[in-house]
Write a protein that holds these residues in place. Structure first.
Motif, PDB file in Angstrom:
ATOM      1  N   GLY A 175       0.816  -1.221   0.000  1.00 22.15           N
ATOM      2  CA  GLY A 175       0.000   0.000   0.000  1.00 22.15           C
ATOM      3  C   GLY A 175       0.842   1.262   0.000  1.00 22.15           C
ATOM      4  N   THR A 176       1.980   1.222  -0.669  1.00 23.64           N
ATOM      5  CA  THR A 176       2.893   2.364  -0.680  1.00 23.64           C
ATOM      6  C   THR A 176       2.733   3.167  -1.957  1.00 23.64           C
ATOM      7  OG1 THR A 176       4.565   1.368   0.753  1.00 23.64           O
ATOM      8  CG2 THR A 176       5.325   3.045  -0.776  1.00 23.64           C
ATOM      9  N   GLY A 177       2.598   4.472  -1.811  1.00 23.15           N
ATOM     10  CA  GLY A 177       2.512   5.362  -2.954  1.00 23.15           C
ATOM     11  C   GLY A 177       2.842   6.775  -2.526  1.00 23.15           C
ATOM     12  N   SER A 178       2.906   7.661  -3.468  1.00 27.80           N
ATOM     13  CA  SER A 178       3.091   9.076  -3.177  1.00 27.80           C
ATOM     14  C   SER A 178       1.845   9.613  -2.475  1.00 27.80           C
ATOM     15  CB  SER A 178       3.319   9.843  -4.481  1.00 27.80           C
ATOM     16  OG  SER A 178       3.117  11.224  -4.306  1.00 27.80           O
ATOM     17  N   GLY A 179       2.048  10.594  -1.601  1.00 24.91           N
ATOM     18  CA  GLY A 179       0.911  11.217  -0.928  1.00 24.91           C
ATOM     19  C   GLY A 179       0.360  12.431  -1.652  1.00 24.91           C
ATOM     20  N   TYR A 180       0.887  12.724  -2.841  1.00 21.90           N
ATOM     21  CA  TYR A 180       0.435  13.918  -3.569  1.00 21.90           C
ATOM     22  C   TYR A 180      -1.078  13.874  -3.738  1.00 21.90           C
ATOM     23  CZ  TYR A 180      -0.125  17.316  -7.351  1.00 21.90           C
ATOM     24  OH  TYR A 180      -0.542  18.381  -8.121  1.00 21.90           O
ATOM     25  N   TRP A 181      -1.744  14.885  -3.206  1.00 21.31           N
ATOM     26  CA  TRP A 181      -3.190  14.791  -3.022  1.00 21.31           C
ATOM     27  C   TRP A 181      -3.974  14.780  -4.326  1.00 21.31           C
ATOM     28  CZ3 TRP A 181      -7.407  18.335  -3.471  1.00 21.31           C
ATOM     29  CH2 TRP A 181      -7.071  19.589  -3.999  1.00 21.31           C
ATOM     30  N   LEU A 182      -3.478  15.408  -5.372  1.00 25.28           N
ATOM     31  CA  LEU A 182      -4.207  15.417  -6.633  1.00 25.28           C
ATOM     32  C   LEU A 182      -4.093  14.089  -7.385  1.00 25.28           C
ATOM     33  CD1 LEU A 182      -3.619  19.030  -7.989  1.00 25.28           C
ATOM     34  CD2 LEU A 182      -5.704  18.056  -7.002  1.00 25.28           C
ATOM     35  N   GLN A 183      -3.227  13.190  -6.884  1.00 29.06           N
ATOM     36  CA  GLN A 183      -3.154  11.839  -7.430  1.00 29.06           C
ATOM     37  C   GLN A 183      -3.861  10.828  -6.537  1.00 29.06           C
ATOM     38  OE1 GLN A 183       1.033  11.034  -7.974  1.00 29.06           O
ATOM     39  NE2 GLN A 183       1.178  12.273  -9.842  1.00 29.06           N
ATOM     40  N   ASN A 184      -4.356  11.266  -5.387  1.00 30.59           N
ATOM     41  CA  ASN A 184      -5.033  10.353  -4.471  1.00 30.59           C
ATOM     42  C   ASN A 184      -6.262   9.728  -5.124  1.00 30.59           C
ATOM     43  OD1 ASN A 184      -4.414  12.413  -1.525  1.00 30.59           O
ATOM     44  ND2 ASN A 184      -3.250  10.680  -2.304  1.00 30.59           N
ATOM     45  N   SER A 185      -6.711   8.621  -4.543  1.00 30.85           N
ATOM     46  CA  SER A 185      -7.938   7.992  -5.026  1.00 30.85           C
ATOM     47  C   SER A 185      -9.082   8.999  -4.942  1.00 30.85           C
ATOM     48  CB  SER A 185      -8.265   6.765  -4.175  1.00 30.85           C
ATOM     49  OG  SER A 185      -8.580   7.153  -2.848  1.00 30.85           O
ATOM     50  N   PRO A 186     -10.071   8.891  -5.828  1.00 28.87           N
ATOM     51  CA  PRO A 186     -11.178   9.859  -5.823  1.00 28.87           C
ATOM     52  C   PRO A 186     -11.850   9.995  -4.459  1.00 28.87           C
ATOM     53  CG  PRO A 186     -11.254   8.536  -7.807  1.00 28.87           C
ATOM     54  CD  PRO A 186     -10.183   7.940  -6.939  1.00 28.87           C
ATOM     55  N   ARG A 187     -12.000   8.892  -3.753  1.00 27.04           N
ATOM     56  CA  ARG A 187     -12.655   8.939  -2.448  1.00 27.04           C
ATOM     57  C   ARG A 187     -11.889   9.822  -1.471  1.00 27.04           C
ATOM     58  NH1 ARG A 187     -13.624   3.651   1.459  1.00 27.04           N
ATOM     59  NH2 ARG A 187     -14.212   4.799   3.349  1.00 27.04           N
ATOM     60  N   LEU A 188     -10.566   9.700  -1.480  1.00 32.25           N
ATOM     61  CA  LEU A 188      -9.753  10.501  -0.570  1.00 32.25           C
ATOM     62  C   LEU A 188      -9.672  11.946  -1.027  1.00 32.25           C
ATOM     63  CD1 LEU A 188      -7.820  10.635   1.871  1.00 32.25           C
ATOM     64  CD2 LEU A 188      -5.969  10.004   0.316  1.00 32.25           C
ATOM     65  N   ARG A 189      -9.527  12.136  -2.314  1.00 31.02           N
ATOM     66  CA  ARG A 189      -9.349  13.482  -2.854  1.00 31.02           C
ATOM     67  C   ARG A 189     -10.557  14.373  -2.564  1.00 31.02           C
ATOM     68  NH1 ARG A 189      -7.891  11.877  -7.653  1.00 31.02           N
ATOM     69  NH2 ARG A 189      -9.875  12.286  -8.685  1.00 31.02           N
ATOM     70  N   ASN A 190     -11.705  13.751  -2.419  1.00 28.88           N
ATOM     71  CA  ASN A 190     -12.922  14.519  -2.182  1.00 28.88           C
ATOM     72  C   ASN A 190     -12.935  15.240  -0.835  1.00 28.88           C
ATOM     73  OD1 ASN A 190     -14.078  13.938  -4.630  1.00 28.88           O
ATOM     74  ND2 ASN A 190     -15.179  12.134  -3.891  1.00 28.88           N
ATOM     75  N   TYR A 191     -12.117  14.764   0.124  1.00 31.45           N
ATOM     76  CA  TYR A 191     -12.123  15.438   1.428  1.00 31.45           C
ATOM     77  C   TYR A 191     -10.748  15.846   1.929  1.00 31.45           C
ATOM     78  CZ  TYR A 191     -10.537  11.297   4.067  1.00 31.45           C
ATOM     79  OH  TYR A 191      -9.804  10.251   4.573  1.00 31.45           O
ATOM     80  N   ALA A 200      -3.505   4.018  -8.421  1.00 27.03           N
ATOM     81  CA  ALA A 200      -2.453   3.405  -9.231  1.00 27.03           C
ATOM     82  C   ALA A 200      -1.396   4.442  -9.584  1.00 27.03           C
ATOM     83  CB  ALA A 200      -3.063   2.799 -10.492  1.00 27.03           C
ATOM     84  N   GLN A 201      -1.811   5.685  -9.801  1.00 25.15           N
ATOM     85  CA  GLN A 201      -0.874   6.754 -10.139  1.00 25.15           C
ATOM     86  C   GLN A 201       0.028   7.084  -8.957  1.00 25.15           C
ATOM     87  OE1 GLN A 201      -2.762  10.323 -11.592  1.00 25.15           O
ATOM     88  NE2 GLN A 201      -0.867  11.143 -12.445  1.00 25.15           N
ATOM     89  N   ASN A 202      -0.542   7.136  -7.734  1.00 26.34           N
ATOM     90  CA  ASN A 202       0.271   7.329  -6.532  1.00 26.34           C
ATOM     91  C   ASN A 202       1.343   6.252  -6.419  1.00 26.34           C
ATOM     92  OD1 ASN A 202      -2.556   8.426  -4.650  1.00 26.34           O
ATOM     93  ND2 ASN A 202      -0.769   9.665  -5.090  1.00 26.34           N
ATOM     94  N   THR A 203       0.922   5.009  -6.623  1.00 23.97           N
ATOM     95  CA  THR A 203       1.830   3.872  -6.477  1.00 23.97           C
ATOM     96  C   THR A 203       2.966   3.938  -7.492  1.00 23.97           C
ATOM     97  OG1 THR A 203       0.008   2.496  -5.663  1.00 23.97           O
ATOM     98  CG2 THR A 203       1.979   1.351  -6.448  1.00 23.97           C
ATOM     99  N   ALA A 204       2.628   4.192  -8.739  1.00 21.82           N
ATOM    100  CA  ALA A 204       3.641   4.263  -9.791  1.00 21.82           C
ATOM    101  C   ALA A 204       4.590   5.435  -9.566  1.00 21.82           C
ATOM    102  CB  ALA A 204       2.966   4.384 -11.156  1.00 21.82           C
ATOM    103  N   SER A 205       4.056   6.564  -9.117  1.00 23.57           N
ATOM    104  CA  SER A 205       4.864   7.754  -8.895  1.00 23.57           C
ATOM    105  C   SER A 205       5.929   7.510  -7.826  1.00 23.57           C
ATOM    106  CB  SER A 205       3.970   8.929  -8.492  1.00 23.57           C
ATOM    107  OG  SER A 205       4.739  10.075  -8.187  1.00 23.57           O
ATOM    108  N   LEU A 206       5.514   6.966  -6.692  1.00 25.28           N
ATOM    109  CA  LEU A 206       6.462   6.736  -5.597  1.00 25.28           C
ATOM    110  C   LEU A 206       7.534   5.733  -5.995  1.00 25.28           C
ATOM    111  CD1 LEU A 206       7.391   5.017  -2.900  1.00 25.28           C
ATOM    112  CD2 LEU A 206       7.210   7.479  -2.722  1.00 25.28           C
TER     113      LEU A 206
END
Length: 286
Positions: A136-152, A232-238
């Motif tokens: 479950g490791t990925g970048s924390g960059y918020w605009l790449q977060n999953s839609p559910r997380l990005r919403n809040y 998936a984008q967070n994961t690939a980025s990190l």
């Protein structure tokens, strides 16, 4: 399981748990926790790994779990620590302690959950590690977060954290039901990273990008399609920061296992002992 106390690089007293018998183990493994997650959360998985021929060490960063001093039980105000402290002083000391128990002839592997897979390149004695598994490791960059997380999460970064840190002197996540209690420096640094496309590589005055690119430790990434935090984008980025390390990226859907949910924290639950857990020792043995 044996509870132990050990000193961080700067002498801060930390708590850890040792599973298995070093004299009978085939290899050692260090569990490096996620943000705000206690070592207790990994106990069942660590205990199971000990039955698979590993000696396993888990620990709490300073201010977390059993590494939270009694004087700071009500508040973490005044605790001087950021994420780099956790990596360079706490995780480095945990690795050194495990190394001293098993000796130089035994391989030591790293299993990092979320943050635990992000900070590998910041740990000065990381070359002692033979292989790394990230969960479950990925970048924390918020605009790449999953839609559910990005919403809040924008509310967390642009309102809650800027108000809470100066008001309380730390992040009272337990009361706010967000992440958990975190030292001021940890939350402030993490916020800065999460607001930048380059995440931790945005830290000024560092050569971290080059440091991560120099890592050659083989990596297995286990990520999940229903992870409520990491896309998936967070994961690939990190994992892209580990540009020259051999990487095997496994993205797993709950349907692949015939279950409804895995999520960001599910891997370590005991009902995955027959499906997800064996992937770790099998890959480490290759």
């Amino acid at each position: 399981m044996q509870m132990v106390r050990f000193a961080a690089v700067d002498g801060f007293e930390l708590s850890g748990s040792l599973y298995g018998d070093a004299s009978a183990a085939q290899a050692a493994l260090l569990i490096v926790p996620a943000m705000g997650v206690s070592q207790r959360y990994y106990a069942e998985f660590a205990d199971w790994l000990a039955t698979q021929g590993f000696v396993v060490f888990s620990f709490d960063y300073r201010g977390m779990g059993a590494s939270r001093p009694t004087a700071l039980k009500k508040s973490l105000k005044g605790l001087d620590a950021d994420v780099v402290t956790w990596a360079e002083k706490d995780t480095a000391a945990a690795l050194a302690w495990l190394d001293a128990q098993v000796g130089p002839q035994m391989q030591i592997h790293w299993l990092g959950h979320s943050l635990g897979g992000q900070i590998f390149g910041l740990v000065p004695n990381r070359e002692r590690i033979s292989r790394m598994v990230t969960v479950g490791t990925g970048s924390g960059y918020w605009l790449q977060n999953s839609p559910r997380l990005r919403n809040y999460v924008w509310w967390l970064w642009y309102f809650v954290t800027p108000v809470a840190l100066p008001l309380f002197g730390y992040f009272p996540g337990k009361a706010l039901k967000k992440v958990g209690d975190l030292p001021h420096g940890v939350m402030a640094q993490w916020r800065r990273w999460c607001l930048h496309r380059d995440y931790l590589m945005s830290e000024p005055g560092t050569s971290w990008r080059e440091r991560y690119a120099a890592i050659r430790t083989p990596i297995l990434s286990l990520s999940f399609t229903d992870d409520e935090f990491m896309s998936a984008q967070n994961t690939a980025s990190l994992h892209g920061f580990y540009a020259n390390a051999p990487r095997e990226m496994r993205r797993i859907a709950p349907a692949d296992l015939g279950v409804q949910r895995i999520g960001h924290f599910g891997f370590f639950r005991k009902h995955f002992a027959q499906t997800l857990w064996p992937q770790v020792p099998q890959w480490l043995a290759n």
